[in-house]
Design an enzyme around this catalytic site. Structure first.
Site, mmCIF file in Angstrom:
data_model
loop_
_atom_site.group_PDB
_atom_site.id
_atom_site.type_symbol
_atom_site.label_atom_id
_atom_site.label_comp_id
_atom_site.label_asym_id
_atom_site.label_seq_id
_atom_site.Cartn_x
_atom_site.Cartn_y
_atom_site.Cartn_z
ATOM 1 N N GLU A 162 0.762 -1.082 -0.100
ATOM 2 C CA GLU A 162 0.076 -0.098 -0.135
ATOM 3 C C GLU A 162 0.714 1.432 -0.031
ATOM 4 O O GLU A 162 0.411 2.281 0.885
ATOM 5 C CB GLU A 162 -1.076 0.236 1.238
ATOM 6 N N GLU A 269 -6.294 -10.716 -1.441
ATOM 7 C CA GLU A 269 -7.016 -10.356 -0.449
ATOM 8 C C GLU A 269 -8.429 -10.321 -0.673
ATOM 9 O O GLU A 269 -9.342 -9.425 -0.207
ATOM 10 C CB GLU A 269 -6.686 -9.173 0.129
HETATM 11 O O1 9MR Z 1 -7.591 -8.291 8.097
HETATM 12 C C1 9MR Z 1 -6.557 -7.410 8.543
HETATM 13 C C2 9MR Z 1 -7.318 -7.000 9.965
HETATM 14 O O2 9MR Z 1 -7.465 -8.174 10.981
HETATM 15 C C3 9MR Z 1 -6.406 -6.123 10.748
HETATM 16 O O3 9MR Z 1 -6.911 -5.490 12.005
HETATM 17 C C4 9MR Z 1 -5.895 -5.150 9.793
HETATM 18 C C5 9MR Z 1 -4.847 -3.802 10.491
HETATM 19 O O4 9MR Z 1 -3.795 -4.112 10.358
HETATM 20 O O5 9MR Z 1 -5.263 -5.383 8.696
HETATM 21 C C6 9MR Z 1 -6.505 -6.086 7.737
HETATM 22 O O6 9MR Z 1 -5.571 -6.765 6.736
HETATM 23 C C7 9MR Z 1 -5.349 -5.585 5.793
HETATM 24 C C8 9MR Z 1 -4.168 -6.303 5.190
HETATM 25 O O7 9MR Z 1 -2.950 -6.444 5.924
HETATM 26 C C9 9MR Z 1 -3.802 -5.219 4.000
HETATM 27 N N1 9MR Z 1 -4.682 -4.784 3.070
HETATM 28 C C10 9MR Z 1 -5.857 -4.505 3.667
HETATM 29 C C11 9MR Z 1 -6.318 -5.647 4.715
HETATM 30 C C12 9MR Z 1 -7.807 -5.173 5.381
HETATM 31 O O8 9MR Z 1 -7.636 -3.914 6.209
#
Ligand code: 9MR
Length: 381
Positions: A162, A269
């Site tokens: 990101e 994802e």
């Molecule tokens: O699904 C993840 C969630 O459990 C966490 O709280 C969050 C914060 O770090 O991250 C989520 O996963 C993210 C991923 O690492 C990167 N892309 C977006 C995802 C959804 O927020």
């Protein structure tokens, strides 16, 4: 003996191969999801520690059976691996890698360099921002330690996550990596990862990579990496989608544009949000919040049948796009196994009841699951 109609019918029925019956449930087991697409790409799943460490035994069994790749939804992020300087905690990441190996899944590492879920100490010293040199050293140490530990066991890393802006700027302007190191933080991260594990595949991973403006910015960044000889092998299109966004044609066009750079494409994802939102389609920036009282929470008691049908059709539509691009795509990973655990219960509004995945809250396969294994959508549940 004269064969009656009944006896010949019985004979022909007995000659049919019988599907195996599951002794515990007395039912025929479900077809395996990843096998339905095995000629095209792997189908992966992101898991949390509660599934990996045995607390959710049924979830673990389903994940191990239906998916051929696994990603840690959280347990390989910096804040969890190195919460304090030099103090690593690999217990949960190790457990995930073991889990993947036990079930014959490829293991994907997520993620080495991200502006989020990285502890504050990384960017500071005595309350002041660290120098470029110090931050580069910290980045290198972290990548060497983490990617080095799993060398040969993690097939590919989301090296940088990101980094592209949702606004008109090229790179995300408020990232401490950019502010302190400068634009070459991305090059450095990929080079360190390659040094740590020369055989690992290295991906750039982001959300909303279908959006035309963000696509152009991402492609410009990737072209720069390639021209400078930076070891980047693939693009991770996260795929946090909605029932009616983005259009299948746009997904198709985006995949082809990234592949035209000579990169592999991963869908990393995937989930499909079924709840109302205010706007900003596709912006999965976890810092973003919307108001509960405006959007509401319409499906607390379950997803109505018509929406289940739309969700199934939408999943199949997207998988068909991926399948048409299978020469470019190695893996399609779902961002979670079941609706109980999805991050979308808390994003962009906290405390709602979302239904974005293939298994419901009781770990029952949804119509979307059946549509994907059968490659068709039934009209009736
Ligand atoms: O699904 C993840 C969630 O459990 C966490 O709280 C969050 C914060 O770090 O991250 C989520 O996963 C993210 C991923 O690492 C990167 N892309 C977006 C995802 C959804 O927020």
């Amino acid at each position: 003996m004269k064969r009656t109609l009944f006896s010949s019918l019985l004979a022909s029925l007995l000659a049919l191969p019988t599907p195996p019956i599951d002794a515990a449930t007395g039912t025929t087991p479900l077809p395996v999801l990843s096998e339905a697409w095995a000629d095209s790409f792997r189908v992966g799943v992101a898991l949390n520690r509660a599934t990996v460490d045995g607390r959710r035994a049924l979830a673990a069994e389903i994940a191990g059976r239906h998916f051929s790749s696994v990603t840690a939804e959280n347990d390989m992020k910096w804040a969890l691996l190195q919460p304090e300087p030099g103090q690593y905690d690999f217990r949960h990441a190790d457990a995930l890698v073991d889990f993947g190996e036990r079930h014959g899944m490829t293991v994907i590492g997520h993620t080495l360099v991200w502006h989020s879920q990285t502890p504050k100490w990384v960017f500071e010293e005595n309350g002041e921002p660290v120098s470029r040199e110090v931050l580069i050293r910290r980045m290198r140490d972290h990548i060497y330690t983490v990617a080095g530990r799993y060398r040969g066991r993690v097939k590919g890393w989301d090296v940088v996550n990101e980094a592209i802006s949702d606004g008109p700027e090229g790179l995300r302007p408020n990232s401490p990596w950019l502010r302190i190191i400068g634009e070459d933080f991305i090059d450095l991260a990929f080079r360190f990862a390659h040094e740590a594990d020369p055989n690992a595949e290295l991906y750039y991973n982001d959300y909303n990579l279908v959006n035309r403006d963000k696509r152009a910015r991402t492609i410009a960044m990737l072209k720069g990496l390639i021209e400078r000889g930076v070891p980047v092998h693939g693009v991770g299109m996260q795929g946090h989608y909605h029932l009616d966004w983005p259009a299948a044609d746009e997904v198709d066009a985006a995949i082809k544009e990234y592949a035209a750079l000579g990169l592999r494409v991963m869908i990393t994802e995937l989930d499909i949000d079924v709840l109302p939102r205010l706007g900003q389609d596709g912006v999965a920036d976890i810092a973003r919040r919307e108001e509960f009282k405006i959007t509401g929470n319409p499906y607390v008691d379950g997803l109505p049948e018509d929406i289940q049908g739309r969700l199934a059709a939408r999943y199949l539509e997207l998988f068909q796009v991926f399948d048409r691009n299978r020469e470019h795509i190695d893996r399609v990973t779902l961002w979670g196994l079941d609706d109980q655990m999805t991050w979308l219960n808390n994003f962009p509004v906290r405390g709602r009841t979302n239904h974005p995945l293939l298994f419901d809250r009781d770990l029952k396969p949804k119509r979307a699951f059946h549509a994907l294994v059968e490659r068709k959508v039934e009209n009736q549940p």
